[in-house]
Scaffold this motif. Structure first.
Motif, PDB file in Angstrom:
ATOM      1  N   ALA A  19       0.834  -1.202   0.000  1.00 39.91           N
ATOM      2  CA  ALA A  19       0.000   0.000   0.000  1.00 39.91           C
ATOM      3  C   ALA A  19       0.871   1.255   0.000  1.00 39.91           C
ATOM      4  O   ALA A  19       0.505   2.280  -0.576  1.00 39.91           O
ATOM      5  CB  ALA A  19      -0.928  -0.006   1.204  1.00 39.91           C
ATOM      6  N   THR A  20       2.036   1.169   0.623  1.00 44.06           N
ATOM      7  CA  THR A  20       2.921   2.329   0.702  1.00 44.06           C
ATOM      8  C   THR A  20       3.328   2.820  -0.692  1.00 44.06           C
ATOM      9  O   THR A  20       3.462   4.021  -0.921  1.00 44.06           O
ATOM     10  CB  THR A  20       4.176   1.976   1.528  1.00 44.06           C
ATOM     11  N   MET A  73       2.579   6.737  -3.230  1.00 41.06           N
ATOM     12  CA  MET A  73       3.380   7.437  -4.236  1.00 41.06           C
ATOM     13  C   MET A  73       2.759   7.340  -5.627  1.00 41.06           C
ATOM     14  O   MET A  73       2.680   8.326  -6.358  1.00 41.06           O
ATOM     15  CB  MET A  73       4.790   6.830  -4.202  1.00 41.06           C
ATOM     16  N   GLN A  74       2.302   6.148  -5.980  1.00 33.80           N
ATOM     17  CA  GLN A  74       1.827   5.928  -7.355  1.00 33.80           C
ATOM     18  C   GLN A  74       0.545   6.709  -7.652  1.00 33.80           C
ATOM     19  O   GLN A  74       0.337   7.149  -8.784  1.00 33.80           O
ATOM     20  CB  GLN A  74       1.607   4.416  -7.584  1.00 33.80           C
ATOM     21  N   VAL A  75      -0.286   6.892  -6.649  1.00 31.96           N
ATOM     22  CA  VAL A  75      -1.533   7.663  -6.842  1.00 31.96           C
ATOM     23  C   VAL A  75      -1.224   9.095  -7.270  1.00 31.96           C
ATOM     24  O   VAL A  75      -1.652   9.522  -8.346  1.00 31.96           O
ATOM     25  CB  VAL A  75      -2.416   7.609  -5.569  1.00 31.96           C
ATOM     26  N   PRO A  76      -0.475   9.864  -6.481  1.00 31.41           N
ATOM     27  CA  PRO A  76      -0.206  11.243  -6.929  1.00 31.41           C
ATOM     28  C   PRO A  76       0.657  11.300  -8.190  1.00 31.41           C
ATOM     29  O   PRO A  76       0.490  12.198  -9.015  1.00 31.41           O
ATOM     30  CB  PRO A  76       0.506  11.891  -5.734  1.00 31.41           C
ATOM     31  N   ALA A 136      -6.764  17.047  -2.042  1.00 33.80           N
ATOM     32  CA  ALA A 136      -7.240  17.130  -0.650  1.00 33.80           C
ATOM     33  C   ALA A 136      -6.922  15.829   0.074  1.00 33.80           C
ATOM     34  O   ALA A 136      -7.136  14.740  -0.472  1.00 33.80           O
ATOM     35  CB  ALA A 136      -8.743  17.387  -0.647  1.00 33.80           C
ATOM     36  N   TYR A 137      -6.400  15.936   1.267  1.00 32.89           N
ATOM     37  CA  TYR A 137      -6.083  14.751   2.069  1.00 32.89           C
ATOM     38  C   TYR A 137      -6.665  14.885   3.468  1.00 32.89           C
ATOM     39  O   TYR A 137      -6.664  15.978   4.051  1.00 32.89           O
ATOM     40  CB  TYR A 137      -4.555  14.564   2.185  1.00 32.89           C
ATOM     41  N   CYS A 138      -7.126  13.776   4.016  1.00 30.04           N
ATOM     42  CA  CYS A 138      -7.519  13.728   5.422  1.00 30.04           C
ATOM     43  C   CYS A 138      -6.364  13.133   6.211  1.00 30.04           C
ATOM     44  O   CYS A 138      -5.830  12.082   5.852  1.00 30.04           O
ATOM     45  CB  CYS A 138      -8.764  12.865   5.601  1.00 30.04           C
ATOM     46  N   ASP A 139      -6.031  13.815   7.279  1.00 25.61           N
ATOM     47  CA  ASP A 139      -4.941  13.350   8.140  1.00 25.61           C
ATOM     48  C   ASP A 139      -5.550  12.758   9.413  1.00 25.61           C
ATOM     49  O   ASP A 139      -5.789  13.474  10.380  1.00 25.61           O
ATOM     50  CB  ASP A 139      -4.009  14.524   8.463  1.00 25.61           C
ATOM     51  N   LYS A 182       1.516   9.442   6.133  1.00 21.18           N
ATOM     52  CA  LYS A 182       2.557   8.995   5.194  1.00 21.18           C
ATOM     53  C   LYS A 182       2.135   9.244   3.752  1.00 21.18           C
ATOM     54  O   LYS A 182       2.954   9.605   2.892  1.00 21.18           O
ATOM     55  CB  LYS A 182       2.857   7.506   5.392  1.00 21.18           C
ATOM     56  N   ALA A 183       0.853   9.042   3.465  1.00 24.64           N
ATOM     57  CA  ALA A 183       0.338   9.305   2.112  1.00 24.64           C
ATOM     58  C   ALA A 183       0.511  10.784   1.766  1.00 24.64           C
ATOM     59  O   ALA A 183       0.848  11.139   0.633  1.00 24.64           O
ATOM     60  CB  ALA A 183      -1.131   8.891   2.019  1.00 24.64           C
TER      61      ALA A 183
END
Ligand SMILES: *Cc1c(COP(=O)(O)O)cnc(C)c1O
Length: 356
Positions: free
Chosen positions: A75-76, A80-83, A94-97, A104-105
């Motif tokens: 998943a890690t 990286m691969q998503v962005p 937009a990210y939820c922390d 980490k994402a």
């Protein structure tokens, strides 16, 4: 004695999946070769890959816009691969922390573009989910972690937004019936709830790829994996096979509806026990509690260590909290039996009586 396996990941698998995997290592489908010895472009393996991809679509009831991939790197790597695939360097996502994995994402995404942290629950040590937030319409996508494995929170209702949603479902994939078509990209490392370590599931709406100007390394480009039917290079053959066996098991047991029912029963028993015993306390906001990973504490550290020790001595393993969180964490993935939760709740009652 078979141990009660509360490991957070890699974690428990159904006994029959383990047995079928053993047989396939010795002699795959009676062909006279091991699953470890066959080429990934043989029909033997292509059939495995095809059935696994098909079962994902069927169990999730995905419409025809979706492609199913099994990729390397955990998943890690998807952090990286998503962005890399979806976010241009001048764009904002937009990210939820809400925990360690989400943060980490965020770190990975900020390498590729701008990150807008629309919601964070860091102020209260990630013990709740901040669900009231707006997403600017020009944000490229919203990233959420559907189940925070380390902190013990879980989204039970998802944000309503026109922005595409990307979801890390590593620790609650296939545990409940939800509308998966509301997400544009779903990813999950297999080793928590759907198989062995070494492969990740990526479910992707094919319409969201190919929309950025960055050059993408060919091996990291989702489009290339889609075009190659998820065998662009050698896939983790055995891990894909174990995922297939687990998917078959989920379907045979009654699908996601049944997995959800079991998760509700197991988690209700555990949380009711925690809440009924003053010695134990769960700091997680009630409506955000995870049905997969329950995180709770005994406020006296010496007693907590004693409890963890008693768990071990009684054949219950994987109960110690994540290294940064401390405390107790009981993971209740699909393959964990209700009896295992009964066993640990009995120990909790006994322990509370003795020390209360
Ligand atoms: C375990 C976990 C990860 C990391 O998975 P790897 O396969 O080790 O890269 C990411 N996200 C969540 C929610 C997890 O539980």
């Amino acid at each position: 004695m078979k141990l009660h396996n509360f490991n957070s990941g890699p974690s428990i698998l159904p006994q029959e999946v383990l047995e079928q995997a053993v047989n396939a290592i010795k002699n795959f489908n009676g062909i006279g070769l091991s699953i470890l010895e066959i080429g990934h472009r043989t029909n033997w393996f292509l059939d495995v890959m095809q059935e696994a991809r098909f079962l994902v679509k069927e169990l999730m009831q995905l419409n025809d816009n979706y492609e199913v991939l099994f990729l390397h790197g955990g998943a890690t790597t998807q952090f990286m691969q998503v962005p890399m695939n979806l976010l241009d360097s001048t764009e904002t996502a937009a990210y939820c922390d809400n925990g360690i994995w989400g943060s980490k994402a965020i770190k990975e995404a900020s390498v590729f573009g701008n990150v807008n942290i629309v919601a964070s629950s860091k102020d209260k040590n990630y013990t709740y989910l901040n669900k009231n937030f707006d997403i600017p319409t020009n944000n490229k996508y919203l990233h959420i972690t559907t189940n925070n494995t380390v902190e013990g929170t879980q989204w039970h209702q998802f944000p309503k937004t026109n922005v595409p949603i990307v979801a890390d479902m590593s620790s609650d994939i296939f545990s409940r019936e939800i509308n998966f078509n509301q997400f544009s990209l779903i990813y999950a490392g297999a080793q928590k709830n759907m198989g062995a370590a070494g492969v990740s599931l990526v479910v992707i709406d094919k319409n969201i790829v190919g929309k950025i100007s960055r050059k993408i390394s060919p091996i990291m480009n989702y489009q290339n994996h889609i075009d190659a039917d998820s065998v662009l290079n050698t896939p983790p053959v055995f891990a894909v096979y174990v995922a297939l066996l687990t998917l078959r098991w989920i379907k045979k047991e009654g699908g996601l509806k049944e997995m959800q029912k079991r998760a509700e029963q197991k988690s209700a028993l555990l949380y009711n026990t925690i809440d009924s015993l003053p010695l134990f306390h769960c700091p997680i906001n009630k409506e955000d509690r995870s049905k997969m990973n329950a995180v709770f504490f005994i406020d006296n550290e010496r007693l907590q260590n004693n409890f963890l020790e008693e768990c071990k001595q009684n054949g219950m393993i994987g109960v110690k909290g994540y290294r940064t969180m401390g405390g107790i964490r009981v993971s209740m993935y699909n393959a964990l039996k209700y009896e295992s939760v009964e066993t640990i709740t009995q120990l909790m009652k006994y322990f509370a009586n003795k020390n209360g």
